[in-house]
Write a protein that holds these residues in place. Structure first.
Motif, short mmCIF file in Angstrom:
data_model
loop_
_atom_site.label_atom_id
_atom_site.label_comp_id
_atom_site.label_asym_id
_atom_site.label_seq_id
_atom_site.Cartn_x
_atom_site.Cartn_y
_atom_site.Cartn_z
N ASN A 134 -16.23 19.04 14.52
CA ASN A 134 -17.59 19.53 14.75
C ASN A 134 -17.72 21.05 14.79
OD1 ASN A 134 -16.20 17.97 16.64
ND2 ASN A 134 -17.67 18.49 18.23
N ARG A 135 -16.62 21.76 14.86
CA ARG A 135 -16.75 23.23 14.79
C ARG A 135 -16.99 23.73 13.36
NH1 ARG A 135 -13.64 26.10 12.24
NH2 ARG A 135 -11.68 25.28 11.44
N LEU A 136 -16.75 22.87 12.37
CA LEU A 136 -16.94 23.27 10.96
C LEU A 136 -18.41 23.45 10.65
CD1 LEU A 136 -14.74 21.01 8.67
CD2 LEU A 136 -14.45 23.45 9.11
N LYS A 137 -18.81 24.63 10.21
CA LYS A 137 -20.18 24.78 9.74
C LYS A 137 -20.34 26.06 8.97
CE LYS A 137 -21.74 24.10 13.80
NZ LYS A 137 -22.41 23.86 15.06
N THR A 188 -21.05 29.14 0.43
CA THR A 188 -20.25 29.52 1.61
C THR A 188 -19.95 28.37 2.58
OG1 THR A 188 -22.26 30.18 2.76
CG2 THR A 188 -21.06 31.93 1.60
N GLN A 189 -20.59 27.22 2.40
CA GLN A 189 -20.35 26.15 3.39
C GLN A 189 -18.95 25.55 3.24
OE1 GLN A 189 -22.63 25.89 0.86
NE2 GLN A 189 -23.17 23.76 0.45
N PRO A 190 -18.38 25.05 4.36
CA PRO A 190 -17.06 24.41 4.28
C PRO A 190 -17.11 23.12 3.45
CG PRO A 190 -17.68 24.83 6.57
CD PRO A 190 -18.91 25.05 5.74
N GLU A 227 -12.54 26.40 3.81
CA GLU A 227 -13.58 27.26 4.35
C GLU A 227 -13.66 28.53 3.52
OE1 GLU A 227 -14.36 27.06 8.89
OE2 GLU A 227 -12.19 26.87 8.64
N TYR A 228 -14.86 29.07 3.45
CA TYR A 228 -15.12 30.29 2.68
C TYR A 228 -14.19 31.41 3.13
CZ TYR A 228 -17.90 34.10 0.65
OH TYR A 228 -18.32 35.18 -0.07
N GLU A 282 -23.07 14.63 18.15
CA GLU A 282 -22.53 15.87 17.59
C GLU A 282 -21.03 15.79 17.30
OE1 GLU A 282 -24.62 18.24 16.50
OE2 GLU A 282 -26.01 16.66 17.14
N SER A 283 -20.42 14.66 17.63
CA SER A 283 -18.98 14.52 17.39
C SER A 283 -18.70 14.01 15.98
CB SER A 283 -18.41 13.55 18.44
OG SER A 283 -17.15 13.07 18.03
#
Lengths: 235, 235
Positions: B232-235, B186-188, B217-218, B203-204
């Motif tokens: 950084n929003r990808l998770k 499921t991870q991008p 993305e899943y 975190e950037s």
């Protein structure tokens, strides 16, 4: 006596599923009515049902019945009682993972060694080699081992692809990849181009189809073998 | 604070090793004299010494010293005391196998999380993702796991390649392969084209280079992100 067709691909460019092989398959399966299909490699992630339907439609053209292994209550017994087996292409890691999960490696190996007719295409051919270390597929699942059926005493690289001249892409060529394999492993690799297959009968392994195949042996320069060459000295 | 360059490739077509990145690297390594090189991925099977020599020559152009991790008596201590680390490309399975074998996964993860400068190219970038399930490489050795460093909270597909129009070869496209991955994970996945890199600072995570990247993305349609986009929003 072993009796197999180990094909590079199910489909050649511009024709339908298994079309290029149908004459050969008609002869191969002439004494057989029912073929058990192993759909575990799931190309593009399609379901076992949908994949089996596709195989069923192709084999209707030569009047054979197809039933998916997932339709049997006990897959080990299904393998043991199958008249003939066809393992389709897709992702080799997914296929091998599912075979291990269902404890089918040894039963499958045994019936194929004992003469159950076996057709493999792509991933279904890859697993006939010693290991899947020379698959082209993306490792999307982690199988408990890369060891496969070892029906032939070498590895197979299906969909073998020659280097593309002046390719601006910096990824490794297939030849480079297989030569990297030989830094860590010693068994031969047969690069089977799309449209080629190996016809295995007992100890005889013959290259079929119109194209040559590329052979990679440990510590040797790769070389071409023509169609109808016996490959049983490779090991 | 994490501080990394995660590059798709070491080399773009028509230029020398690392050439396209040298300006960026000059800035990245400006406070550093010595770079520890991890040559474990062994492209084309070359030795650790030969591969280190190649990295050494490239970094001489920006006046940095390079020493291979294999030249240190204790590789764990070498990682712990390195000013900066560069992991080169080659075969991702071979790289990960060797990192596990030398018990370097945890030490490497820890120093990179704590701010040791890290440059990865190709296989060296792949291992920065959660797993190596989206590598393009041939699985020529069997590592004890596909789990990698997880420095970024997604997977990386380096050398991302768009489908080639009218390609007669029947192997899967890269997009198909990554979509198959999402049937089991499921991870991008970030498809990084050659010439692109991710600049990670704390975190950037920012996409750099001239090209867009393709994001998978899943359960979503894949899409493009332009250079300089924050990921950084990808998770």
């Amino acid at each position: 006596m072993k009796n197999l067709i180990i094909a590079s691909t199910s489909t050649i460019h511009g024709s339908g599923y298994l079309d290029y092989l149908l004459d050969e398959l008609s002869e191969f399966y002439k004494n057989v009515e029912n073929i058990m299909f192993i759909p575990y490699a799931r190309p593009s992630g399609i379901s076992h049902d949908d994949y089996t339907k596709k195989a069923k439609e192709a084999f209707l053209k030569i009047n054979k019945n197809v039933k998916g292994i997932h339709e049997f209550a006990n897959p080990i017994e299904a393998i043991q009682s199958a008249e003939a087996i066809f393992t389709g292409g897709g992702n080799t890691f997914v296929l091998l993972y599912q075979l291990y999960k269902n404890q089918l490696i040894e039963p499958l190996k045994k019936v194929v060694q004992n003469g159950t007719l076996y057709l493999g295409t792509s991933a279904g051919s890859n697993i006939c080699g010693l290991t899947i270390n020379t698959t082209n597929d993306m490792p999307i699942v982690y199988p408990p081992s890369f060891k496969s059926l070892g029906i032939v005493p070498f590895n197979i690289n299906p969909h073998y692809l020659d280097p593309i001249p002046n390719n601006p892409h910096m990824g490794e060529t297939r030849e480079t990849r297989i030569q990297e394999f030989h830094h860590f492993n010693t068994q031969p690799v047969v690069g089977l181009r799309e449209g080629s297959w190996l016809r295995v009968e007992g100890e005889s392994i013959i290259l079929k189809g119109e194209l040559s195949a590329r052979i990679f042996e440990y510590n040797k320069a790769p070389f071409e073998v023509e169609s109808n060459t016996e490959l049983n000295r490779l090991k």
